[in-house]
Structures are given as C-alpha cells and as structure tokens.
Design a protein around this motif. Structure first.
Motif, PDB file in Angstrom:
ATOM      1  N   LEU A  15       0.857  -1.186   0.000  1.00  0.00           N
ATOM      2  CA  LEU A  15       0.000   0.000   0.000  1.00  0.00           C
ATOM      3  C   LEU A  15       0.891   1.232   0.000  1.00  0.00           C
ATOM      4  CD1 LEU A  15      -2.516  -0.944   2.857  1.00  0.00           C
ATOM      5  CD2 LEU A  15      -2.864  -1.240   0.413  1.00  0.00           C
ATOM      6  N   ILE A  16       0.593   2.209  -0.897  1.00  0.00           N
ATOM      7  CA  ILE A  16       1.343   3.470  -0.928  1.00  0.00           C
ATOM      8  C   ILE A  16       0.336   4.601  -0.765  1.00  0.00           C
ATOM      9  CG2 ILE A  16       2.959   4.928  -2.201  1.00  0.00           C
ATOM     10  CD1 ILE A  16       4.120   2.217  -1.554  1.00  0.00           C
ATOM     11  N   LEU A  17       0.542   5.389   0.245  1.00  0.00           N
ATOM     12  CA  LEU A  17      -0.305   6.549   0.499  1.00  0.00           C
ATOM     13  C   LEU A  17       0.585   7.784   0.602  1.00  0.00           C
ATOM     14  CD1 LEU A  17      -2.641   5.120   3.313  1.00  0.00           C
ATOM     15  CD2 LEU A  17      -3.179   5.309   0.876  1.00  0.00           C
ATOM     16  N   PHE A  18       0.123   8.915   0.015  1.00  0.00           N
ATOM     17  CA  PHE A  18       0.848  10.181   0.100  1.00  0.00           C
ATOM     18  C   PHE A  18       0.049  11.098   1.005  1.00  0.00           C
ATOM     19  CE2 PHE A  18       1.995   8.209  -3.891  1.00  0.00           C
ATOM     20  CZ  PHE A  18       3.367   8.349  -3.939  1.00  0.00           C
ATOM     21  N   LEU A  19       0.712  11.650   2.001  1.00  0.00           N
ATOM     22  CA  LEU A  19       0.056  12.511   2.979  1.00  0.00           C
ATOM     23  C   LEU A  19       0.629  13.927   2.899  1.00  0.00           C
ATOM     24  CD1 LEU A  19       0.270  10.165   6.133  1.00  0.00           C
ATOM     25  CD2 LEU A  19      -1.425  10.117   4.289  1.00  0.00           C
ATOM     26  N   ASN A  20      -0.274  14.903   3.151  1.00  0.00           N
ATOM     27  CA  ASN A  20       0.218  16.280   3.235  1.00  0.00           C
ATOM     28  C   ASN A  20       0.641  16.570   4.671  1.00  0.00           C
ATOM     29  OD1 ASN A  20      -2.113  16.675   4.675  1.00  0.00           O
ATOM     30  ND2 ASN A  20      -3.167  17.833   3.051  1.00  0.00           N
ATOM     31  N   GLU A  21       0.906  17.814   4.930  1.00  0.00           N
ATOM     32  CA  GLU A  21       1.407  18.166   6.257  1.00  0.00           C
ATOM     33  C   GLU A  21       0.366  17.880   7.339  1.00  0.00           C
ATOM     34  OE1 GLU A  21       2.500  22.222   5.891  1.00  0.00           O
ATOM     35  OE2 GLU A  21       4.421  21.792   4.915  1.00  0.00           O
ATOM     36  N   ASP A  22      -0.904  17.938   6.968  1.00  0.00           N
ATOM     37  CA  ASP A  22      -1.970  17.669   7.940  1.00  0.00           C
ATOM     38  C   ASP A  22      -2.340  16.183   7.988  1.00  0.00           C
ATOM     39  OD1 ASP A  22      -2.158  20.360   8.522  1.00  0.00           O
ATOM     40  OD2 ASP A  22      -3.515  20.700   6.824  1.00  0.00           O
ATOM     41  N   GLU A  23      -1.502  15.368   7.341  1.00  0.00           N
ATOM     42  CA  GLU A  23      -1.689  13.908   7.275  1.00  0.00           C
ATOM     43  C   GLU A  23      -3.030  13.556   6.638  1.00  0.00           C
ATOM     44  OE1 GLU A  23      -0.857  11.708  10.804  1.00  0.00           O
ATOM     45  OE2 GLU A  23       1.277  12.127  10.625  1.00  0.00           O
ATOM     46  N   ILE A  24      -3.395  14.347   5.658  1.00  0.00           N
ATOM     47  CA  ILE A  24      -4.536  14.038   4.811  1.00  0.00           C
ATOM     48  C   ILE A  24      -4.010  13.302   3.600  1.00  0.00           C
ATOM     49  CG2 ILE A  24      -6.466  14.956   3.464  1.00  0.00           C
ATOM     50  CD1 ILE A  24      -6.742  15.390   6.447  1.00  0.00           C
ATOM     51  N   ILE A  25      -4.690  12.234   3.211  1.00  0.00           N
ATOM     52  CA  ILE A  25      -4.252  11.437   2.064  1.00  0.00           C
ATOM     53  C   ILE A  25      -4.522  12.246   0.797  1.00  0.00           C
ATOM     54  CG2 ILE A  25      -4.587   9.301   0.781  1.00  0.00           C
ATOM     55  CD1 ILE A  25      -5.524   8.024   3.405  1.00  0.00           C
ATOM     56  N   VAL A  26      -3.454  12.477   0.044  1.00  0.00           N
ATOM     57  CA  VAL A  26      -3.598  13.262  -1.189  1.00  0.00           C
ATOM     58  C   VAL A  26      -3.446  12.381  -2.424  1.00  0.00           C
ATOM     59  CG1 VAL A  26      -2.880  15.406  -0.098  1.00  0.00           C
ATOM     60  CG2 VAL A  26      -1.160  13.902  -1.118  1.00  0.00           C
TER      61      VAL A  26
END
Length: 604
Positions: A103-114
C-alpha cells in the motif's frame, strides 16, 4: 511563451509513449531542428523530416537521432538525455507504484491522504481526502482480514506511507505461538518425562522428568544427559541417540540414576528436532520402575512355578478347553505318554472308557470346591493360562503308599488282636492251668491234672497262632518257592497227609503258616483221620487244594469261617487260624475259599 509552457506541461501529463511523441513534436518546432527520433524503453517516437546529415547519440537507455543545425544539436543533446532519463525514471516509478503489492499513500502536512496507489485503492478504496488516522495507524494495521506492516517516511512537504502485506508472516507467527503454547501445555501436563538435549547438553525438561529424576528444572537444565543415565546403559543410550539423529525413532528401556543415587527404569522414545536453530534430540521417558520390579517378581514366581511344576513328585498338567497344553515329567512317567503325545489331546482320552463319566463328575466337583470320595487321588483347580480359562490338575501316584497304608492298618489291627489274645486268652488258659494243677496236686487227681495239661496245650496253640499271625503281617520279599517241598515239610508233623502234584509260587515263609493252619484245623475240628493235598499250576496260578474227610462245615457258616475271631463248635479255640491263612494268601495276591468234598468233608 504561455503557449510553449502549456505544451511543456502537456508533455509530462501523458504516459511515457505519448510523452516521447509530444517531446519530439515540441523540439522540431525550434528553428534549426528539422528532425528528431527517440528510442527508449521499447518505444520509438519521431517528428519532422531529415534533411542533411543525421547525428546519432546512444546511451544505455536511449538512442537519439537529430538532423539540423549541428551547433544547436550539440547544446540540445545533453538536455534531451536528461529529460528522457527523468521520464524513464518517472515511468518506472509510476509502474512500481501501480504494480507493487504494498500500500502506498501520500500525505500532506496535515496527514490528509492526497494520493494512493492501485493496491491501496483496491484494499481500502478511494481514500484521497481522508485523514490517515481514520484509515490505519503506524505499526501493524488490519484491513479486510489482512495484516499490513505500516511505516511512514516524512519528506520535505509530504509523507509517504508504505504498508506491506504481512498476513502470512502473522499467520505463521501466530501458528508458531499456538504450537508453542500447546507444546508447553502438553509438556507440563504430560505424564511422560520430556527432555531436549543438544550434543548431550540438556536444553529443556518438563515437570514429569523432574519428578522421575528428583531434580528441579534449574538443577537439571544445562547438565549433561549422561548424568541421568546409569553407567551400565551409557553405550546403549549413545547408540540410540545416533539412530535418532539419523532419522530413526527407536523405543527401548533405559536404566537411570536419580538425584538421590537410587536406580530407576524408563521406557524411552523420541526423535531428532530443531531447537533454537540446533539439531537436537527430544526424548520421552515413562517411569516403568514399578513395572520392572513387578516383572522381576513375576519372573521369580514364574521360575519358581516352573521348578515346582517340572520337579514336583506329583504329576501335573494344564488343560485348556479340555485338551492338554502342558504336562510335567512326572505326569509323563505316570501316564506313559510323552508331552508331545499329550499336547492337544483331550484329557478323558487317557482314562478308561468306563471311568470317564465318573472322572468328569469328580473334576467338576473339585472345581466347585466340593469334597470328593477319598479314593480319588487327583486335585484340580481353575486358573488363567495364556489369557484363557484353564484347569491345573495334580495327580499323585500313591499306589505304593495306599498299599503301605492298608498294610499298616492291618498290622495295627492284628497287633491289637495279638495283644488282646495274649492278654486275655493266654492269661485265662494259664490261670486255669494253675488252678487245675493246684487242685490236682492237692487231691492227687488225674482228672484235674489232665485239665491243667489241656489248658497249657491251649496256651501253646494260641502262641503258635500268634507266630503264624507274625508271618501273616510280615512284608517279606516274595520269591519263587517250591510248593511241594513246603507241603512235604509240613506233612512230617502230621499222620495221614497225602501229597499229589507239584508247582511253584511267588511267596514267602508265611505260606508255610497258612498251609499248616489249614491242615491243623482239618484234623482238630473235622474229626478226619487223613488229609489230601493236591498241587497244580497254570501259566498264571499255583493252586493248592486241601481236602479232609471229616464231618464237614455247615452251609450257614461257610462264608464266616475266614472272618477274624469266628468260632464254632466245642473244639473252637481263638477263631484266628483260617483268618490268618486268608490274610497270608491275600498278601500274595491270591484267593482262598471252601467247597464241599464230594466224598466227605471239606475242600479248601
């Protein structure tokens, strides 16, 4: 300028193949470049028409061909190589993200999945815009019955979360944990002692082994297994350990030494295992000390039974379902059959047919514990033999004992009679003689003197009978004797005895007393003046017929004349003469009887 920027952005929005083609189209629009061809990653793209010399540049990853202003081409080639190399990298990166099982997830600074890769989309669905903590957590994450090991890598502006599928690993770990838990439970609750050792060094023991050996776990762990084995069995244990390491699983009995120095016995089984990465031996040991002691006692009892059975003076046998299974040597001797001849044969087959039913009834009574007639000299009891209900019988050959018993009984009876006769009859006769003598001498009376003489003669007759009695009870060895010679010697003491015939018989000196008694009785009681004795023999018998010619014997007393103490008539004395003759003849295995003499008198 704005249009060119848009074209550049469109180039990198395409897939790799489309990007290569748009790149070629974009470059040939620059002045001085009229042809571009790029080959990379199995794709080929070209734009423009070649005019003039084509310049080709090859790298490990690409082939680039250009036609146009060579100065511009020289400046453009490094830039093109870098762009294509970066495009290849992003193409491979994108392929990796789409094809990886992680699984690959990209998170922003607020740890929201982008952003997320294809695997993440399949496992957790479209999660773009969701907070990462709502979906999973760092460490171990369970999603759709699968387990993922999640790790977050923080970048400059974004974080990348990688989740690897560890479901199989978790399953194996839990299975191993379950097996370990079960093994520990089995080991602790097992009645068998368990020991694991590597090259003789003890790595593990359970409570049961501690109980068997007397050591605690702390005392025994780390010791050499040889410390627990009796020195006499070290060689055996070493050979069995070698077999286990070779894949065999031998089972054997092993003598051990307990902590207190006492000896014990165990039944050992086991095999080779991996323990903490080491090839080791696991052995299971059952304490059979009590069984071995019992076996030793049973062996002693079996040996004792075998010796008693084989060397018994009584014939012994064991029957199963009425057939012989075991007999001892004395039983062979008594029956005349060998053990092989008797084995499997029905027991009643060696009994005379007319006695079989009686023998069977007596055996049943004895098995039920009931008394049987005293003339049965056999005893049987119920036992278990080779796992089956059986009968143990004992037969004692007491033929000689029975003969001796009867002889002793007769001897006691005769001695009692002799004692009674001597005390009573002889004393009476001598007392009478004394009285008659005193009267006769005082009165000078011949009549009383003759009565005294008669009383003395009676005493003498009684003593002679007692001597004959002695011959009757003697158990001298029988020998072949000339009957005529004996009769001729007796005849010298009487007048009127005639002898005819001859013969031989197995007898002893008692025969003389028997014949003499009969002849004496004939002259005294029958009134005969002569006696004829006829001797004859057959292959089996010698017959002596003694005939007198007197008054004869009344029919009503013929059956009584040979009884002990029977008296008849005025001339009767002790009633022992013919009784003594009968006893002597019976001792020889013969018979005596009385018949009428056809001429006159009696015939014996």
């Amino acid at each position: 300028m704005e249009k060119s920027l848009i074209e550049v952005l469109e180039i990198f929005s395409e897939d790799f193949e489309g990007m290569l083609q748009k790149l070629c189209n974009f470059i040939v629009k620059f002045p001085g470049i009229n042809y571009l061809e790029i080959q990379a990653n199995g794709f080929e793209s070209k734009a423009g028409e070649p005019s003039g010399r084509i310049i080709e540049v090859k790298t490990e990853e690409t082939i680039i061909r250009l036609c146009g202003d060579e100065e511009k081409i020289k400046r453009l080639i490094p830039l093109l190589n870098k762009i294509v190399r970066r495009a290849l990298y992003f193409n491979e990166y994108e392929a990796f993200l789409d094809n990886t099982s992680d699984l690959i997830l990209f998170l922003n600074e607020d740890e929201i999945i982008v952003d997320q890769n294809k695997t993440a989309l399949e496992v957790i669905g479209d999660s773009v815009g969701k907070k990462f903590s709502e979906i999973c957590r760092e460490g171990l994450c369970s999603l759709k019955e699968k387990f993922y090991s999640v790790q977050k890598v923080k970048g400059f502006r974004r974080s990348i979360v990688v989740g690897r599928d560890v479901t199989e690993r978790i399953r194996i770990e839990r299975e191993l944990e379950d097996r370990e838990r079960k093994f520990k439970a089995l080991a602790e609750f097992s009645p068998a002692g368990i020991v694991v050792h590597h090259q003789g060094e003890i790595l593990f023991v359970n409570d049961a082994l501690c109980k068997i050996t007397g050591y605690t776990k702390e005392e025994i762990t780390g010791r050499k297994v040889w410390d627990l084995i009796h020195p006499d069995h070290h060689e055996l244990a070493e050979a069995m350990m070698k077999k286990r390491l070779e894949g065999e699983r031998p089972v054997y009995e092993l003598k051990i030494l307990r902590k207190d120095g006492s000896e014990g016995w165990t039944l050992v089984a086991g095999g080779a295992i991996e323990w903490d990465g080491k090839k080791s031996v696991m052995a299971f040991a059952l304490d059979i000390t009590d069984r071995k002691i019992l076996e030793l006692k049973l062996k002693e009892k079996e040996e004792l039974f075998r010796n008693i059975f084989n060397y018994s003076s009584a014939g012994q046998y064991i029957l199963v379902n009425g057939t012989f299974r075991l007999v001892n040597p004395m039983f062979e001797r008594i029956t005349g059959y060998s053990a092989d001849e008797l084995y499997g044969r029905r027991s009643l087959e060696i009994v005379l047919e007319e006695d079989r039913e009686r023998v069977r009834e007596m055996a049943i009574k004895m098995l039920k514990g009931k008394d049987t007639e005293p003339y049965i000299y056999e005893n049987v009891t119920s036992i278990t033999y080779e796992g089956k209900r059986a009968v143990l019988g004992s037969v004692v050959d007491i033929t000689e004992l029975e003969k001796e018993r009867k002889r002793i009984e007769e001897l006691a009876s005769m001695l009692e009679l002799i004692n009674k006769t001597l005390r009573h009859d002889v004393l009476n006769a001598l007392t009478s003689a004394t009285v008659f003598l005193e009267i006769g001498m005082d009165d000078n009376s011949k009549e009383y003197l003759n009565k005294a003489l008669a009383s003395i003669n009676r005493a003498v007759h009684i003593v002679r009978n007692m001597r004959a009695f002695e011959d009757a009870v003697k158990s001298g060895e029988l020998r072949c004797m000339d009957v005529r010679e004996i009769v001729a010697e007796i005849a010298k003491s009487f007048d009127g005895v005639s002898i005819y015939g001859e013969g031989k018989a197995l007898a002893d000196d008692g025969l003389r007393s028997a014949v003499e008694n009969i002849v004496n009785n004939a002259f005294i009681h029958s009134g005969t003046d002569r006696v004829e004795i006829v001797i004859s023999e057959t292959p089996e018998w010698c017959e002596i017929r003694i005939a007198d010619f007197g008054v004869g014997i009344p029919d009503e007393i013929k059956e009584k004349i040979f009884d002990q103490g029977f008296k008849y008539g005025e001339t009767a004395h002790t009633g022992l003469g013919l009784y003594i003759a009968r006893k002597i003849v019976e001792r020889y295995g013969g018979e005596i009887w009385v018949e009428d003499n056809c001429r006159k008198g009696q015939f014996l």
